[in-house]
Design a protein around this motif. Structure first.
Motif, short mmCIF file in Angstrom:
data_model
loop_
_atom_site.label_atom_id
_atom_site.label_comp_id
_atom_site.label_asym_id
_atom_site.label_seq_id
_atom_site.Cartn_x
_atom_site.Cartn_y
_atom_site.Cartn_z
N GLY A 59 45.84 43.08 39.50
CA GLY A 59 46.07 44.26 38.82
C GLY A 59 46.39 45.43 39.78
N ASP A 60 46.56 46.49 38.92
CA ASP A 60 46.68 47.82 40.07
C ASP A 60 45.41 48.21 40.82
OD1 ASP A 60 47.55 50.09 40.81
OD2 ASP A 60 48.08 51.12 39.09
N PRO A 61 45.66 47.98 41.92
CA PRO A 61 44.64 48.25 43.08
C PRO A 61 44.17 49.87 42.85
CG PRO A 61 46.34 47.30 44.43
CD PRO A 61 46.96 47.73 42.94
N ALA A 62 44.67 50.70 42.12
CA ALA A 62 44.21 52.20 41.88
C ALA A 62 43.31 52.31 40.87
CB ALA A 62 45.62 52.95 41.87
N ALA A 64 40.07 51.11 39.27
CA ALA A 64 38.87 50.53 39.86
C ALA A 64 37.88 50.55 38.80
CB ALA A 64 38.13 51.61 40.86
N THR A 65 38.65 50.60 37.30
CA THR A 65 37.74 50.51 36.31
C THR A 65 37.59 48.96 35.83
OG1 THR A 65 39.47 50.65 34.57
CG2 THR A 65 38.45 52.62 35.25
N ARG A 66 38.33 48.10 36.47
CA ARG A 66 38.51 46.68 36.06
C ARG A 66 38.86 45.82 37.29
NH1 ARG A 66 42.85 47.77 31.42
NH2 ARG A 66 42.02 49.92 31.66
N TYR A 67 38.77 44.39 37.27
CA TYR A 67 39.25 43.65 37.95
C TYR A 67 40.17 42.67 36.91
CZ TYR A 67 36.10 44.93 41.78
OH TYR A 67 35.35 45.71 42.82
N THR A 68 41.43 42.47 37.68
CA THR A 68 42.19 41.31 36.76
C THR A 68 42.67 40.24 37.70
OG1 THR A 68 43.08 43.33 35.56
CG2 THR A 68 44.24 41.15 35.46
N ILE A 69 42.57 38.81 37.08
CA ILE A 69 42.95 37.68 37.94
C ILE A 69 43.68 37.07 37.04
CG2 ILE A 69 40.83 37.49 39.42
CD1 ILE A 69 39.70 35.45 37.48
N ALA A 70 44.58 35.99 37.53
CA ALA A 70 45.20 35.32 36.84
C ALA A 70 45.08 33.82 37.42
CB ALA A 70 46.85 35.46 36.99
#
Ligand code: FES
Length: 319
Positions: A59-62, A64-70
């Motif tokens: 995800g967008d590293p800016a 910080a409300t969430r982490y996204t993985i694929a």
């Protein structure tokens, strides 16, 4: 290596991004923000049976409300992707580590060349989003079979515009990425980053062999493939106690450390994450056999990964 913060994060969204590729978003139920990831970082997912798997944040590293993985389903893999695909639905709570980064963007670079193959796009996607937002000079080469099998493509098109170059190995009119298109002598300040299958990484490394030291950065998902390697027994010295442990040919140094009560940090166990790395020294006549893909040649002079790396003779660990 200090142990990493492990948080119980909730799966807040699950979506299919391409055939066999699932994108998962994690949030904390109480905390609005998470430890901020750097572009290229990964997190550890702790599976219920004790296994740990690393996944790059895409995800967008800016944000910080969430982490996204694929996660790509690997039917012949070690089981982590199967568990993610079969068990993780919105609402599931999973222990997830704070991010760690072995694949950093170079500070002060004038130009970044990003090359990704297939699911190797995950850390590269975070890098591309960051570079685009910061207005830095970059180009992204994304190698896929066809558009339908390219995860994150719509988001990357939106973020990168004409800086995204899509290379297709299939379809009616294939357009394969040729690593030799990389300049043999790049402009000063150019850094190259590659993540994907071994074949792509090896080809990019070969094509950039003449680039200045430290300007080529790669991230591997799979352990080193060295089918002909024959492990030998060796001795493991412990600097703090003076003890010497015998590592048989069929066991890892990490196993032997654990057996003798050393709670040494580790994660992947296959030499890809760097969590177990530690300092070492060798006496004349002994040598360390590095078998990981986690630490670079500069660090290897004094750091090794006891989960897979071995020695000939005796190695003294800074423990
Ligand atoms: S535990 Fe991952 S490199 Fe050793």
């Amino acid at each position: 290596m200090t142990p990493r913060l492990i948080m119980k994060l909730e799966v807040s969204a699950v979506a299919d991004a391409a055939p066999g590729v699932r994108v998962l978003t994690f949030r904390h139920r109480l905390r609005p923000t998470l430890p901020k990831p750097e572009p290229g970082a990964h997190v550890d997912l702790h599976l219920p049976d004790g296994r740990v798997r690393q996944y790059s944040l895409c995800g967008d590293p800016a944000d910080a409300t969430r982490y996204t993985i694929a996660v790509k389903l690997e039917p012949e893999g070690r089981g982590g992707s199967r568990w993610v695909h079969q068990q993780l639905q919105p609402g599931a709570v999973v222990p997830v580590s704070a991010p760690r980064n072995n694949f950093r963007l170079a500070e002060g670079a004038r130009q970044h060349v990003l090359v990704a193959g297939g699911i190797g796009i995950t850390p590269i996607a975070a890098m591309a989003r960051h570079l685009a937002r910061c207005g830095e000079a970059f180009e992204l080469h994304y190698c896929v079979r066809d558009e339908a099998s390219a995860p994150l493509l719509p988001e990357l098109r939106a973020a990168c515009g004409t800086r995204l170059h899509l290379w297709r190995s299939g379809g009616d009119v294939p357009s394969r990425f040729d690593p030799h298109r990389l300049s043999p002598l790049p402009q000063p300040g150019t850094h190259l980053y590659c993540c994907g299958p071994h074949r792509l990484v090896d080809a990019v490394l070969a094509a950039s062999a003449g680039w200045p030291a430290g300007s080529v950065h790669v991230e591997h998902f799979a352990p080193l493939y060295d089918a002909g390697f024959v492990p030998e027994a060796f001795q493991l010295g412990i600097a703090s106690t003076g003890a010497t442990l015998e590592v048989p040919a069929g066991r890892s140094a990490l196993d032997v450390l654990r057996e003798h009560g050393f709670m040494h940090p580790s994660s992947c166990g296959i030499g890809v994450c760097g969590a177990c790395e530690c300092g070492y020294r060798v006496a004349d006549g002994s040598t360390v056999i590095h078998r990981d893909v986690a630490i670079d040649d500069t660090a290897r002079v004094h750091r090794m990964t006891p989960c897979v790396s071995r020695a000939r003779g005796r190695v003294l660990l800074d423990l």
